[in-house]
Design a protein around this motif. Structure first.
Motif, PDB file in Angstrom:
ATOM      1  N   THR A  58       0.864  -1.208   0.061  1.00  0.00           N
ATOM      2  CA  THR A  58      -0.089  -0.026   0.083  1.00  0.00           C
ATOM      3  C   THR A  58       0.891   1.330  -0.047  1.00  0.00           C
ATOM      4  O   THR A  58       0.456   2.247  -0.734  1.00  0.00           O
ATOM      5  N   GLU A  59       2.016   1.315   0.628  1.00  0.00           N
ATOM      6  CA  GLU A  59       2.919   2.424   0.838  1.00  0.00           C
ATOM      7  C   GLU A  59       3.454   2.633  -0.289  1.00  0.00           C
ATOM      8  O   GLU A  59       3.565   3.847  -0.994  1.00  0.00           O
ATOM      9  N   ALA A  60       3.981   1.632  -0.853  1.00  0.00           N
ATOM     10  CA  ALA A  60       4.585   1.832  -2.300  1.00  0.00           C
ATOM     11  C   ALA A  60       3.798   2.279  -3.530  1.00  0.00           C
ATOM     12  O   ALA A  60       4.009   2.988  -4.209  1.00  0.00           O
ATOM     13  N   THR A  61       2.411   1.645  -3.450  1.00  0.00           N
ATOM     14  CA  THR A  61       1.438   2.029  -4.340  1.00  0.00           C
ATOM     15  C   THR A  61       1.034   3.557  -4.219  1.00  0.00           C
ATOM     16  O   THR A  61       0.752   4.421  -5.356  1.00  0.00           O
ATOM     17  N   ASP A  62       0.649   3.868  -2.987  1.00  0.00           N
ATOM     18  CA  ASP A  62       0.313   5.218  -2.669  1.00  0.00           C
ATOM     19  C   ASP A  62       1.373   6.287  -3.129  1.00  0.00           C
ATOM     20  O   ASP A  62       1.010   7.368  -3.492  1.00  0.00           O
ATOM     21  N   ASP A  63       2.724   5.911  -2.918  1.00  0.00           N
ATOM     22  CA  ASP A  63       3.767   6.778  -3.393  1.00  0.00           C
ATOM     23  C   ASP A  63       3.738   6.806  -4.559  1.00  0.00           C
ATOM     24  O   ASP A  63       4.048   7.995  -5.314  1.00  0.00           O
ATOM     25  N   ALA A  64       3.640   5.899  -5.479  1.00  0.00           N
ATOM     26  CA  ALA A  64       3.563   5.850  -7.028  1.00  0.00           C
ATOM     27  C   ALA A  64       2.329   6.812  -7.608  1.00  0.00           C
ATOM     28  O   ALA A  64       2.627   7.532  -8.652  1.00  0.00           O
ATOM     29  N   ALA A  65       1.405   6.690  -7.047  1.00  0.00           N
ATOM     30  CA  ALA A  65       0.052   7.529  -7.433  1.00  0.00           C
ATOM     31  C   ALA A  65       0.219   8.785  -7.077  1.00  0.00           C
ATOM     32  O   ALA A  65       0.139   9.792  -8.071  1.00  0.00           O
ATOM     33  N   ARG A  66       0.789   9.204  -5.903  1.00  0.00           N
ATOM     34  CA  ARG A  66       1.088  10.805  -5.552  1.00  0.00           C
ATOM     35  C   ARG A  66       2.201  11.243  -6.581  1.00  0.00           C
ATOM     36  O   ARG A  66       2.023  12.458  -6.892  1.00  0.00           O
ATOM     37  N   ASN A  67       3.103  10.410  -7.312  1.00  0.00           N
ATOM     38  CA  ASN A  67       3.945  11.040  -7.983  1.00  0.00           C
ATOM     39  C   ASN A  67       3.353  10.872  -9.518  1.00  0.00           C
ATOM     40  O   ASN A  67       4.209  11.173 -10.450  1.00  0.00           O
ATOM     41  N   GLY A  68       2.174  10.573  -9.653  1.00  0.00           N
ATOM     42  CA  GLY A  68       1.440  10.372 -11.017  1.00  0.00           C
ATOM     43  C   GLY A  68       1.876   9.325 -11.950  1.00  0.00           C
ATOM     44  O   GLY A  68       1.909   9.422 -13.206  1.00  0.00           O
ATOM     45  N   ALA A  69       2.531   8.265 -11.341  1.00  0.00           N
ATOM     46  CA  ALA A  69       2.920   7.058 -12.256  1.00  0.00           C
ATOM     47  C   ALA A  69       1.958   6.387 -12.492  1.00  0.00           C
ATOM     48  O   ALA A  69       0.713   6.223 -11.903  1.00  0.00           O
ATOM     49  N   ARG A  70       1.791   5.738 -13.684  1.00  0.00           N
ATOM     50  CA  ARG A  70       1.033   4.891 -14.292  1.00  0.00           C
ATOM     51  C   ARG A  70       0.879   3.583 -13.508  1.00  0.00           C
ATOM     52  O   ARG A  70      -0.230   2.812 -13.339  1.00  0.00           O
ATOM     53  N   ALA A  71       2.032   2.942 -12.987  1.00  0.00           N
ATOM     54  CA  ALA A  71       2.146   1.665 -12.392  1.00  0.00           C
ATOM     55  C   ALA A  71       3.354   1.685 -11.805  1.00  0.00           C
ATOM     56  O   ALA A  71       4.225   2.416 -11.867  1.00  0.00           O
ATOM     57  N   VAL A  72       3.573   0.684 -10.581  1.00  0.00           N
ATOM     58  CA  VAL A  72       4.785   0.495  -9.783  1.00  0.00           C
ATOM     59  C   VAL A  72       5.167  -1.020 -10.225  1.00  0.00           C
ATOM     60  O   VAL A  72       4.128  -1.879 -10.393  1.00  0.00           O
ATOM     61  N   VAL A  73       6.426  -1.413 -10.251  1.00  0.00           N
ATOM     62  CA  VAL A  73       6.926  -2.635 -10.408  1.00  0.00           C
ATOM     63  C   VAL A  73       7.787  -2.955  -9.063  1.00  0.00           C
ATOM     64  O   VAL A  73       8.532  -2.356  -8.565  1.00  0.00           O
ATOM     65  N   LEU A  74       7.328  -4.151  -8.480  1.00  0.00           N
ATOM     66  CA  LEU A  74       8.033  -4.462  -7.342  1.00  0.00           C
ATOM     67  C   LEU A  74       8.500  -5.942  -7.227  1.00  0.00           C
ATOM     68  O   LEU A  74       7.746  -6.753  -7.557  1.00  0.00           O
ATOM     69  N   PRO A  75       9.826  -6.041  -6.923  1.00  0.00           N
ATOM     70  CA  PRO A  75      10.212  -7.562  -6.727  1.00  0.00           C
ATOM     71  C   PRO A  75       9.966  -8.005  -5.314  1.00  0.00           C
ATOM     72  O   PRO A  75      10.235  -7.425  -4.287  1.00  0.00           O
ATOM     73  N   LEU A  76       9.233  -9.007  -5.226  1.00  0.00           N
ATOM     74  CA  LEU A  76       8.644  -9.792  -4.154  1.00  0.00           C
ATOM     75  C   LEU A  76       9.225 -10.968  -3.597  1.00  0.00           C
ATOM     76  O   LEU A  76       9.068 -11.329  -2.568  1.00  0.00           O
ATOM     77  N   THR A  77      10.090 -11.360  -4.606  1.00  0.00           N
ATOM     78  CA  THR A  77      10.947 -12.557  -4.414  1.00  0.00           C
ATOM     79  C   THR A  77      11.652 -12.658  -3.027  1.00  0.00           C
ATOM     80  O   THR A  77      12.481 -11.499  -3.113  1.00  0.00           O
ATOM     81  N   GLU A  78      11.744 -13.649  -2.124  1.00  0.00           N
ATOM     82  CA  GLU A  78      12.493 -13.652  -1.013  1.00  0.00           C
ATOM     83  C   GLU A  78      13.693 -14.671  -1.308  1.00  0.00           C
ATOM     84  O   GLU A  78      13.274 -15.763  -1.693  1.00  0.00           O
ATOM     85  N   TYR A  79      14.664 -14.221  -0.959  1.00  0.00           N
ATOM     86  CA  TYR A  79      15.980 -15.062  -1.117  1.00  0.00           C
ATOM     87  C   TYR A  79      16.280 -15.675   0.202  1.00  0.00           C
ATOM     88  O   TYR A  79      15.678 -15.620   1.199  1.00  0.00           O
ATOM     89  N   ARG A  80      17.633 -15.954   0.276  1.00  0.00           N
ATOM     90  CA  ARG A  80      18.343 -16.327   1.504  1.00  0.00           C
ATOM     91  C   ARG A  80      17.941 -15.670   2.800  1.00  0.00           C
ATOM     92  O   ARG A  80      18.160 -14.276   2.570  1.00  0.00           O
ATOM     93  N   ASP A  81      17.601 -15.965   3.875  1.00  0.00           N
ATOM     94  CA  ASP A  81      17.340 -15.184   5.112  1.00  0.00           C
ATOM     95  C   ASP A  81      16.427 -14.307   5.137  1.00  0.00           C
ATOM     96  O   ASP A  81      16.323 -13.264   5.473  1.00  0.00           O
ATOM     97  N   GLY A  82      15.322 -14.560   3.888  1.00  0.00           N
ATOM     98  CA  GLY A  82      14.270 -13.210   3.864  1.00  0.00           C
ATOM     99  C   GLY A  82      14.681 -12.274   2.994  1.00  0.00           C
ATOM    100  O   GLY A  82      13.958 -11.131   3.128  1.00  0.00           O
ATOM    101  N   TRP A  83      15.883 -12.047   2.528  1.00  0.00           N
ATOM    102  CA  TRP A  83      16.406 -10.996   1.708  1.00  0.00           C
ATOM    103  C   TRP A  83      15.468 -10.760   0.661  1.00  0.00           C
ATOM    104  O   TRP A  83      15.217 -11.676  -0.161  1.00  0.00           O
ATOM    105  N   ARG A  84      15.042  -9.436   0.539  1.00  0.00           N
ATOM    106  CA  ARG A  84      14.360  -9.081  -0.756  1.00  0.00           C
ATOM    107  C   ARG A  84      14.892  -7.779  -1.564  1.00  0.00           C
ATOM    108  O   ARG A  84      15.750  -7.153  -0.824  1.00  0.00           O
ATOM    109  N   VAL A  85      15.049  -7.760  -2.846  1.00  0.00           N
ATOM    110  CA  VAL A  85      15.275  -6.772  -3.606  1.00  0.00           C
ATOM    111  C   VAL A  85      14.994  -5.485  -3.016  1.00  0.00           C
ATOM    112  O   VAL A  85      13.808  -5.306  -3.239  1.00  0.00           O
ATOM    113  N   PRO A  86      15.932  -4.800  -2.473  1.00  0.00           N
ATOM    114  CA  PRO A  86      15.500  -3.663  -1.867  1.00  0.00           C
ATOM    115  C   PRO A  86      15.262  -2.298  -2.928  1.00  0.00           C
ATOM    116  O   PRO A  86      16.021  -1.192  -2.757  1.00  0.00           O
TER     117      PRO A  86
END
Length: 217
Positions: A58-86
């Motif tokens: 919600t935070e990521a998409t709200d921020d995108a909407a406030r910036n007038g973006a058409r869409a946001v792309v988010l990497p959600l895959t979790e790797y070792r020890d729960g690390w996710r692309v930041p």
């Protein structure tokens, strides 16, 4: 409608953030949370993680909407020890076709002149483009480590006055020369490099997209 397509790795999601897609955005977030943390999991253990994931999306998409973006792309895959692309990628199309629009190469030249050594000229989707990096300082009352912001300005090769603006922001631990940061930027650059322009003639309505989404869950 003029749009473009990107090829994304497995585990990356594309969420619309325009005002007219508010319901679709909410349904997409619901579907993502349910897919990653299904109801079959113990409620007491899964509930905090559902809440956290929903808040992040919600935070990521709200921020995108406030910036007038058409869409946001988010990497959600979790790797070792729960690390996710930041990082996250904002997608915007500036669509004002005009035969008398300024020469895109001249506009890109002006952007690169202002960016200095932080800018680079390239070609994307068959048209001229610029890649500009910027270090964003940390928030003194929140996150103190800086973030790296990379913006792509891409001119449509055939329609004057139409641009794609793609901006990704990567959180850092303060080390702007780290191998991890370099690898993350390379990953986002690779995704942006797949850009291909497309003309959307028969664009599905929001209700149709919601129906497709719900049938796939």
């Amino acid at each position: 409608m003029i749009d473009f397509e990107l090829i994304m790795p497995d585990g990356w999601v594309h969420i619309p953030t325009t005002p007219e897609s508010a319901r679709l955005r909410a349904r997409t977030i619901d579907a993502l949370v349910k897919a990653r943390l299904p109801d079959s999991l113990p409620r007491d253990k899964a509930a905090p993680f559902r809440k956290m994931l929903r808040a992040q999306l919600t935070e990521a998409t709200d921020d995108a909407a406030r910036n007038g973006a058409r869409a946001v792309v988010l990497p959600l895959t979790e790797y070792r020890d729960g690390w996710r692309v930041p990082g996250s990628l904002l997608i915007t199309v500036l669509e004002e076709p005009d035969e008398d629009a300024p020469d895109p190469k001249a506009l890109i030249g002006a952007l690169l002149q202002e960016a200095g050594p932080d800018g680079a000229r390239l070609e994307l989707g068959g048209g001229p483009a610029a890649r500009i990096t910027e270090v964003i300082g940390g928030d003194p009352v929140g996150r103190k480590a800086p973030s790296l912001k990379v913006s792509y300005y891409v001119a449509h090769p055939e329609v004057a006055g139409v641009w794609a603006l793609l901006t990704y922001t990567v959180l850092t631990d303060g080390d702007l020369e780290s191998d991890v940061l370099t690898a993350v930027c390379l990953l986002f650059d690779t995704v942006v490099g797949t850009l291909r322009w497309a003309d959307r003639i028969d664009v599905p309505t929001e209700d149709e997209l919601i129906s497709i989404l719900e049938s796939s869950v």
